[in-house]
Scaffold this motif. Structure first.
Motif, PDB file in Angstrom:
ATOM      1  N   VAL A 123      86.299   9.727  54.434  1.00  0.00           N
ATOM      2  CA  VAL A 123      85.811   9.406  53.084  1.00  0.00           C
ATOM      3  C   VAL A 123      86.267  10.465  52.090  1.00  0.00           C
ATOM      4  N   MET A 124      86.232  11.724  52.485  1.00  0.00           N
ATOM      5  CA  MET A 124      86.691  12.789  51.584  1.00  0.00           C
ATOM      6  C   MET A 124      88.180  12.642  51.277  1.00  0.00           C
ATOM      7  N   LEU A 125      88.951  12.258  52.274  1.00  0.00           N
ATOM      8  CA  LEU A 125      90.386  12.040  52.068  1.00  0.00           C
ATOM      9  C   LEU A 125      90.639  10.785  51.243  1.00  0.00           C
ATOM     10  N   PHE A 126      89.813   9.766  51.438  1.00  0.00           N
ATOM     11  CA  PHE A 126      89.897   8.544  50.632  1.00  0.00           C
ATOM     12  C   PHE A 126      89.678   8.892  49.158  1.00  0.00           C
ATOM     13  N   TRP A 127      88.643   9.686  48.894  1.00  0.00           N
ATOM     14  CA  TRP A 127      88.402  10.120  47.510  1.00  0.00           C
ATOM     15  C   TRP A 127      89.584  10.926  46.986  1.00  0.00           C
ATOM     16  N   ALA A 128      90.075  11.857  47.798  1.00  0.00           N
ATOM     17  CA  ALA A 128      91.177  12.726  47.370  1.00  0.00           C
ATOM     18  C   ALA A 128      92.407  11.911  46.997  1.00  0.00           C
ATOM     19  N   ARG A 129      92.748  10.952  47.841  1.00  0.00           N
ATOM     20  CA  ARG A 129      93.955  10.160  47.614  1.00  0.00           C
ATOM     21  C   ARG A 129      93.763   9.066  46.586  1.00  0.00           C
ATOM     22  N   MET A 170      68.413  -1.677  62.133  1.00  0.00           N
ATOM     23  CA  MET A 170      68.631  -0.648  61.122  1.00  0.00           C
ATOM     24  C   MET A 170      69.253  -1.285  59.893  1.00  0.00           C
ATOM     25  N   LYS A 171      68.969  -0.679  58.762  1.00  0.00           N
ATOM     26  CA  LYS A 171      69.564  -1.151  57.510  1.00  0.00           C
ATOM     27  C   LYS A 171      70.179   0.027  56.780  1.00  0.00           C
ATOM     28  N   LEU A 172      71.479  -0.084  56.474  1.00  0.00           N
ATOM     29  CA  LEU A 172      72.170   0.949  55.711  1.00  0.00           C
ATOM     30  C   LEU A 172      72.161   0.581  54.233  1.00  0.00           C
ATOM     31  N   TYR A 173      71.637   1.470  53.427  1.00  0.00           N
ATOM     32  CA  TYR A 173      71.700   1.343  51.973  1.00  0.00           C
ATOM     33  C   TYR A 173      72.939   2.112  51.526  1.00  0.00           C
ATOM     34  N   TYR A 174      73.827   1.406  50.818  1.00  0.00           N
ATOM     35  CA  TYR A 174      75.115   2.005  50.471  1.00  0.00           C
ATOM     36  C   TYR A 174      75.524   1.626  49.053  1.00  0.00           C
ATOM     37  N   ALA A 175      76.468   2.378  48.517  1.00  0.00           N
ATOM     38  CA  ALA A 175      77.162   2.003  47.285  1.00  0.00           C
ATOM     39  C   ALA A 175      78.644   1.988  47.638  1.00  0.00           C
ATOM     40  N   PRO A 176      79.397   0.994  47.187  1.00  0.00           N
ATOM     41  CA  PRO A 176      80.803   0.879  47.588  1.00  0.00           C
ATOM     42  C   PRO A 176      81.602   2.147  47.293  1.00  0.00           C
ATOM     43  N   GLY A 177      82.259   2.656  48.336  1.00  0.00           N
ATOM     44  CA  GLY A 177      83.130   3.812  48.184  1.00  0.00           C
ATOM     45  C   GLY A 177      82.417   5.147  48.060  1.00  0.00           C
ATOM     46  N   ALA A 178      81.092   5.142  48.076  1.00  0.00           N
ATOM     47  CA  ALA A 178      80.339   6.393  48.020  1.00  0.00           C
ATOM     48  C   ALA A 178      80.370   7.056  49.397  1.00  0.00           C
ATOM     49  N   CYS A 179      79.738   8.201  49.516  1.00  0.00           N
ATOM     50  CA  CYS A 179      79.762   8.910  50.802  1.00  0.00           C
ATOM     51  C   CYS A 179      79.070   8.118  51.906  1.00  0.00           C
ATOM     52  N   SER A 180      78.258   7.139  51.546  1.00  0.00           N
ATOM     53  CA  SER A 180      77.629   6.268  52.535  1.00  0.00           C
ATOM     54  C   SER A 180      78.658   5.474  53.341  1.00  0.00           C
TER      55      SER A 180
END
Length: 198
Positions: free
Chosen positions: A157-163, A1-11
């Motif tokens: 991730v939602m808490l990471f964004w919040a903080r 499997m390959k995960l396509y991501y952007a740093p710190g995004a919801c991925s």
């Protein structure tokens, strides 16, 4: 499997879940503005929606959207969903809530030109919507009970964004939960791999 991501995004939620699952996978970083990947692919050919996450499957094809990808990962390993006859559905319920009520509420902070008034209203809304988990965490260790699962990956991730991105003060149970999860090996590894660690 390959995960396509952007740093710190919801991925990041999928990245954490894949590490937790111990399933073999690779990653490819996406430049969301240029719509290209670090490996040189046209990202819109991978995911015509143009945003992350996307998961390239070993059997071919691509899966998109956090709820689907996290559900897929959990179904593959069996230990990232709550147990019991309604366990899978409770996880899907929580993932849908995180996606539609929490994730979408961050829009003013990531949309250029959002007014201070819109951001203030979003902070108020987020505080109310996080309340569901604040109450639950008064009597349990994780989002859906005593077992870490895919809902925790996304909620982190939602808490990471919040903080870290919005500067939202978290109530005590969520703050303590966030600190505990921040020490989890899979979360530390995903943050480091995305260049977000200390």
């Amino acid at each position: 499997m390959k995960l396509y991501y952007a740093p710190g995004a919801c991925s990041l939620a999928d990245h954490i879940a894949l590490i937790e699952s111990k399933l073999p996978f690779t990653t490819d970083k996406v430049d969301l503005k240029a719509r290209t990947t670090a490996e040189g692919e046209d990202y819109t050919a991978v995911n015509p929606k143009g945003y992350v996450p996307a998961l390239g499957l070993d059997a071919g094809g691509v899966l998109t959207e956090n709820v689907a990808i996290l559900g897929y990962i959990a179904d593959r390993v069996g230990n990232l969903m709550p147990q019991g006859p309604l366990g899978r559905f409770r996880a899907l319920e929580a993932l849908a809530y995180i996606s539609t009520e929490l994730h979408k509420s961050f829009a003013p902070f990531f949309k250029p030109g959002s007014s201070d008034e819109a951001k203030s209203a979003a902070k108020t809304q987020l505080g109310k919507r996080f309340g569901l988990f604040e109450d639950a965490l008064a009597s349990q260790e994780f989002a859906l009970g005593d077992q870490f699962g895919v809902a925790d990956c996304y909620l982190f991730v939602m808490l990471f964004w919040a903080r870290e991105k919005v500067g939202l003060d978290l109530p005590p149970n969520l703050s303590s939960y966030y600190e505990r999860l921040s020490q989890r090996a899979a979360i530390q590894q995903a943050l480091a791999e995305e260049g977000l660690g200390d």
